[in-house]
Write a protein that holds these residues in place. Sequence first.
Motif, PDB file in Angstrom:
ATOM      1  N   GLY A 190     145.077  41.606 -55.771  1.00 36.36           N
ATOM      2  CA  GLY A 190     144.272  42.338 -56.733  1.00 36.36           C
ATOM      3  C   GLY A 190     143.071  41.534 -57.187  1.00 36.36           C
ATOM      4  N   ARG A 191     143.357  40.438 -57.918  1.00 35.61           N
ATOM      5  CA  ARG A 191     142.244  39.676 -58.484  1.00 35.61           C
ATOM      6  C   ARG A 191     141.863  38.476 -57.629  1.00 35.61           C
ATOM      7  N   MET A 231     138.514  43.185 -49.470  1.00 35.26           N
ATOM      8  CA  MET A 231     137.496  43.590 -50.427  1.00 35.26           C
ATOM      9  C   MET A 231     137.796  44.936 -51.064  1.00 35.26           C
ATOM     10  N   ALA A 232     138.778  45.652 -50.497  1.00 37.22           N
ATOM     11  CA  ALA A 232     139.117  46.969 -51.026  1.00 37.22           C
ATOM     12  C   ALA A 232     139.441  46.892 -52.514  1.00 37.22           C
ATOM     13  N   ARG A 233     140.079  45.815 -52.921  1.00 35.59           N
ATOM     14  CA  ARG A 233     140.499  45.687 -54.316  1.00 35.59           C
ATOM     15  C   ARG A 233     139.459  44.979 -55.162  1.00 35.59           C
ATOM     16  N   ALA A 270     145.901  48.992 -48.627  1.00 32.71           N
ATOM     17  CA  ALA A 270     145.337  48.155 -49.673  1.00 32.71           C
ATOM     18  C   ALA A 270     144.836  49.010 -50.840  1.00 32.71           C
ATOM     19  N   PHE A 271     144.202  50.137 -50.516  1.00 33.90           N
ATOM     20  CA  PHE A 271     143.727  51.036 -51.581  1.00 33.90           C
ATOM     21  C   PHE A 271     144.898  51.661 -52.329  1.00 33.90           C
ATOM     22  N   ARG A 272     145.915  52.049 -51.566  1.00 31.42           N
ATOM     23  CA  ARG A 272     147.046  52.754 -52.172  1.00 31.42           C
ATOM     24  C   ARG A 272     147.769  51.879 -53.189  1.00 31.42           C
ATOM     25  N   ILE A 273     147.896  50.578 -52.849  1.00 33.26           N
ATOM     26  CA  ILE A 273     148.551  49.665 -53.786  1.00 33.26           C
ATOM     27  C   ILE A 273     147.677  49.460 -55.014  1.00 33.26           C
ATOM     28  N   GLY A 274     146.372  49.340 -54.770  1.00 32.12           N
ATOM     29  CA  GLY A 274     145.467  49.063 -55.876  1.00 32.12           C
ATOM     30  C   GLY A 274     145.189  50.282 -56.749  1.00 32.12           C
ATOM     31  N   TYR A 275     145.079  51.431 -56.114  1.00 32.86           N
ATOM     32  CA  TYR A 275     144.719  52.643 -56.856  1.00 32.86           C
ATOM     33  C   TYR A 275     145.689  53.760 -56.498  1.00 32.86           C
TER      34      TYR A 275
END
Lengths: 242, 287
Positions: free
Chosen positions: B93-94, B173-175, B119-124
């Motif tokens: 994430g960070r 970079m997705a996150r 990656a997007f699904r986990i983050g958003y």
Amino acid sequence: MIRVENLNVTFGAATVVRDVSFSVAAGESFGLVGESGSGKSTVLRTMMGLNRSWNGTIEIEGAPVKSTGRKDLARRAQMVFQDPYASLHPRFVIARTVAEPMRINGIDNSEQRARELLEMVGLPGAFGFRFPHELSGGQRQRVAIARALALSPKVLLLDEPTSALDVSIQAEVLNLLSRLRRDLGLTFVIVSHDLAVIAHMCDRLAVMRDARIVETLDRRQLQEGRLVEDYSRELLAASGDV
Amino acid sequence: MSDKPLVDVENLHIAFPREDGGWHEAVRGVSFSLLAREKLGIVGESGSGKSLSSRALLGVLPEHARMSADRLRFDGIDLLQASPRERRKLRGGRMSMILQDPKFSLNPVLKVGRQIMEAFRIGYPALSGAETRRRAIDMLEAVHIRSPERVMDLYPHQISGGMGQRVMIAMMMAREPELLVADEPTSALDVTVRTQVLSIMDELVTRRGAGLILISHDLKLVSRFCNRVLVMYAGRIVESLRADEMHNARHPYTRGLLACLPSIQSTGDPLPVLQREAGWANPEGQP
């Protein structure tokens, strides 16, 4: 010493080397640069007889590669591969690896000669009893060079010989190669994506892109920046010095 | 640049158990800090401890490693006190990491599109499937991949090394991480693709205000790309200098590394070889 003319190599429907021609004089060092997939390694492998479907002419010391037997070819030219981790037998001590080509070719006294070869590349004495995993990357590449010299070939084909090594070790291996070329009167063809390595090691070079040679030049032309093709300029700019 | 460091490491030690029951000290008292929008290069040979130091920051050291530090902070968070759960939340994430070889770091049996979408699904998690896909395609476009829709449906073995590397960067970079650690991100790439990949990372740093740690053995590359360079030898930082001051390096090890690089203007003479001195490995050995 080496003559390649109108070489075409196909893998299935794809033509990966198209109309490549160059020649290398005895004792000369010739470089091939270009990006991955440009066909430079394929040219080397084809010269060693490692590809089947190709046409054109390749001669090494006057012997046409198409009609020369594998053993005969192996005594004329040898190859050093990029990855010293993958190109040595993991279960052989290195003296045995170096002696192997001589054993296959029925050369007497192969163990004694293997020890001499290892000493020549800077791995004397008890090193011969070590396994590849007990050596560093640079030492492994030295073993690969010793093995390539086992049959006393006149031509060495070097495929990215130092790209897997740290810069400090790269300098040692390049110096070793230069010394061997001078002492043994070898002819080199070196493939690299690093223009600085090629400029340091080679008298002449060809730039490859999309299966073709786009430009052939000598060291002076390269150093003075007298490049014709945009792609060669791009390559030169990207490998600029500090 | 703000003055508060994004990353603050002091006196980091990492050791591995030896067969004889002792410990091998791989990192011996490393201290450094990183500001937001800063590009820090860490150079050194294999085994100098450059990768381990940044792995400690992310908390991805091997389990049998022993790590200690006086301070290990990320954006004010004390990583030494953080629970494994908190650290896992930070990772990906960070803070995230780009590894050297896409062949080993991408899942070989999943299409690359699915891996980026993950990656997007986990983050958003609130995003719809279609929206996730759209964003993944945008991300591929952002890393300069031509016909991203086609590439979404390819498996890792169907793309080149350079494309694989850019796919990994897209995933990281997705996150929109605030700290990006890139461990030899371009050594598998051609010089021409290398320039592209670096400019993509540069964009992340300048546009989104992230901090970047670039680990490499390539001095030329690091001195051209980074703001500041740390030179590591045998588990210690032997020299820290501004990237544009690289040619004024004082430590004999740094100078040796620079000297042994072949150059386009080479005369064909033998390259100077690094003469190692035992003193370099000691703290007193620093000039």
